[in-house]
Design an enzyme around this catalytic site. Structure first.
Site, PDB file in Angstrom:
ATOM      1  N   GLY A 254       0.790  -1.222   0.000  1.00 39.17           N
ATOM      2  CA  GLY A 254       0.000   0.000   0.000  1.00 39.17           C
ATOM      3  C   GLY A 254       0.820   1.269   0.000  1.00 39.17           C
TER       4      GLY A 254
ATOM      5  N   CYS B  10     -26.899  -8.950 -17.705  1.00 38.65           N
ATOM      6  CA  CYS B  10     -26.228  -8.590 -18.959  1.00 38.65           C
ATOM      7  C   CYS B  10     -27.157  -8.900 -20.132  1.00 38.65           C
ATOM      8  CB  CYS B  10     -24.926  -9.374 -19.098  1.00 38.65           C
ATOM      9  SG  CYS B  10     -24.142  -9.193 -20.709  1.00 38.65           S
TER      10      CYS B  10
ATOM     11  N   CYS C  67     -25.210 -11.900 -22.261  1.00 36.76           N
ATOM     12  CA  CYS C  67     -24.973 -13.243 -21.716  1.00 36.76           C
ATOM     13  C   CYS C  67     -25.853 -13.550 -20.518  1.00 36.76           C
ATOM     14  CB  CYS C  67     -23.502 -13.430 -21.359  1.00 36.76           C
ATOM     15  SG  CYS C  67     -23.012 -12.640 -19.828  1.00 36.76           S
TER      16      CYS C  67
ATOM     17  N   CYS D  65     -21.880  -6.856 -19.936  1.00 37.79           N
ATOM     18  CA  CYS D  65     -20.668  -7.070 -19.149  1.00 37.79           C
ATOM     19  C   CYS D  65     -19.568  -6.142 -19.645  1.00 37.79           C
ATOM     20  CB  CYS D  65     -20.163  -8.500 -19.310  1.00 37.79           C
ATOM     21  SG  CYS D  65     -21.252  -9.758 -18.657  1.00 37.79           S
TER      22      CYS D  65
ATOM     23  N   CYS E 132     -17.905 -12.261 -20.711  1.00 35.15           N
ATOM     24  CA  CYS E 132     -19.173 -12.277 -21.447  1.00 35.15           C
ATOM     25  C   CYS E 132     -19.095 -13.266 -22.620  1.00 35.15           C
ATOM     26  CB  CYS E 132     -19.483 -10.865 -21.945  1.00 35.15           C
ATOM     27  SG  CYS E 132     -21.190 -10.600 -22.442  1.00 35.15           S
TER      28      CYS E 132
END
Lengths: 290, 186
Positions: free
Chosen positions: A29, A237, A240, A262, A268
């Site tokens: 980080g 979606c 899909c 997607c 997808c």
């Protein structure tokens, strides 16, 4: 035989970046400064990610690039070609085949394995930058673990909007120490930041590298009474039918008919190849038609 | 300068260094896990793994400190010839190489609160590396890992300094394992 050194960068530059990566992994980080090089593409097109990819790449790698989840956008295609030409590595669009994945602003939907590396392109690595413009001050704030300002910002969101309105680049706390910008991924992706793969973040213009080792504890900042929520458009979606993936919204005609699909094109496409089908486009919003 | 100082470099500097770095990065990202590494052949007493790490990461920008028995002319010449890294005292070192008992831990830079990355990386030469002994927990480790650390207290003190501290790479033969400052040792 390529006219370039393997993966474009000279060896001394790669060593400098590699040392920064190791310190980044050792201090999860924390943003390690590095001497970012001028790359044959403009700042903002992923120069940080490209330098990281060049430094970690081996001759045996299979490389994938996504831009907001898509393999076939200009940025993704040109970076993929760049490494095909300068490193001679194999490339793919399939998430599970790739060993190094460079991404702009998305985490692939499919869970990544221990054998994969995810490289993020980062525009502004400093999560406190919009709250405190001075680098001297933000560096001091990280050193002193002084993150009160970030909580005030999130609190002001709640007091103004009733909820935390930050939808992308949602700040996280890494191992209870550094507050980190996960790059402008949608907050839907934040829970995936603890994963089996190594994650490297590169900001070329800002000259910073940071990292998350596998299984690192990454917590999205929130409040007890306003817990973090990984949100997405409330639709399946249209291509899909997936209800678990992050969706792009597309206006498909002049009447304002919308299609949600997607953002991860490989996810997808893989689902459609298996025979999943989507739903009809979504009618225009009510407020838009009145 | 001995003839041995001129040989033992990477056969293919770019690809060999890339493969070696990948192993070092995996090791640093997954503390306690062992990886094979090779490509460089340093003169005695340095192991192949330690020599390869130096060849991969050191250059004129990084001061190298040779601790104790590692401070021999053949090795000084080898590092100078192949990497161009200046050989420095412990207080200015970016990389330190030596056996555990020889490394002057207290003299090494541990970074500053503003720049915790400005700290030394210690390459510790070991007789063997095995996954038994001290228990490691922290970033990069799913539950826990084990490694035959030379001692425990020094690494607990180092972890207590986080985000400051030293990062360790253990080498034996062609094997490496790493222990960054973020790892908690019991």
């Amino acid at each position: 035989m390529s006219d370039y050194n393997f993966a474009y960068l000279d060896e001394q530059t790669k060593r400098m970046i590699r040392r920064a990566i190791l310190k980044g992994l050792a201090i999860p980080g924390y943003q390690v400064p590095f001497a970012s090089r001028e790359m044959p593409m403009p700042y903002g097109w992923g120069t940080g990610g490209v330098q990281l990819s060049a430094a970690v790449m081996t001759g045996d790698d299979i490389f994938k690039v996504i831009d907001q989840g898509a393999d076939d956008t200009t940025n993704a295609v040109s970076i993929r070609r760049f490494f095909e030409r300068t490193a001679g590595v194999a490339t793919t669009q399939a998430t599970r085949e790739a060993t190094v994945i460079q991404t702009r602003h998305r985490i692939p939907e499919a869970a990544l394995s221990e054998d994969q590396i995810l490289v993020y392109q980062v525009p502004i690595p400093e999560p406190l930058r919009f709250l405190e413009p001075s680098e001297v001050e933000t560096r001091k704030m990280h050193a002193l673990e002084d993150y009160g300002l970030m909580h005030v910002k999130l609190y002001e969101d709640i007091s103004a909007h009733g909820a935390i309105s930050t939808a992308y680049a949602y700040p996280v706390r890494v191992e209870g120490r550094y507050v980190m910008d996960p790059s402008p991924i949608p907050k839907f992706d934040n829970p995936k930041l603890s994963m089996a793969a190594i994650q490297l973040f590169g900001a070329g213009r800002e000259q910073r590298i940071y990292a998350l080792p596998p299984y690192t504890d990454v917590v999205s900042l929130d409040f007890e009474d306003h817990p973090f929520e990984a949100s997405k458009a409330d639709h399946p979606c249209a291509l899909c039918g997936a209800s678990d993936s992050y969706l792009d919204e597309l206006i498909v005609d002049d009447a304002g008919t919308r299609m949600f699909m997607c953002s991860d094109t490989d996810y997808c496409g893989t689902r459609r190849a298996k025979g999943h089908v989507g739903t009809a486009p979504t009618p225009p919003r009510q407020e838009e038609t009145t | 300068m001995e003839q041995t100082s001129l040989s033992g470099g990477f056969a293919d500097p770019s690809l060999d260094a890339a493969d070696a770095f990948r192993a070092v990065m995996q090791a640093m990202a997954r503390p306690g896990r062992m990886y094979e590494i090779g490509g460089a052949v340093p003169p005695a007493p340095l192991s192949v793994a330690a020599g390869t790490v130096i060849m991969t990461l050191c250059d004129p920008d990084t001061g190298v400190h040779l601790a104790g028995a590692c401070d021999v002319p053949a090795l000084r010449d080898w590092i100078t010839f192949h990497t161009g890294a200046p050989l420095v005292d412990a207080a200015r070192a970016t990389f330190v190489v030596g056996a555990w008992g020889d490394v002057p831990l207290d003299a090494l830079p541990i970074g500053t609160p503003d720049y915790p990355d400005r700290s030394a990386t210690v390459i510790v030469e070991m007789e063997t590396l095995v996954s038994v002994g001290a228990t490691l927990r922290g970033p990069g480790i799913r539950d826990s890992a084990q490694l035959n650390l030379p001692e425990i207290a020094a690494f607990q003190r180092n972890a207590a300094l986080f985000p400051l501290g030293l990062d360790f790479i253990f080498t034996s033969g062609a094997q490496i394992a790493a222990l960054p400052r973020s790892t908690k040792v019991t």
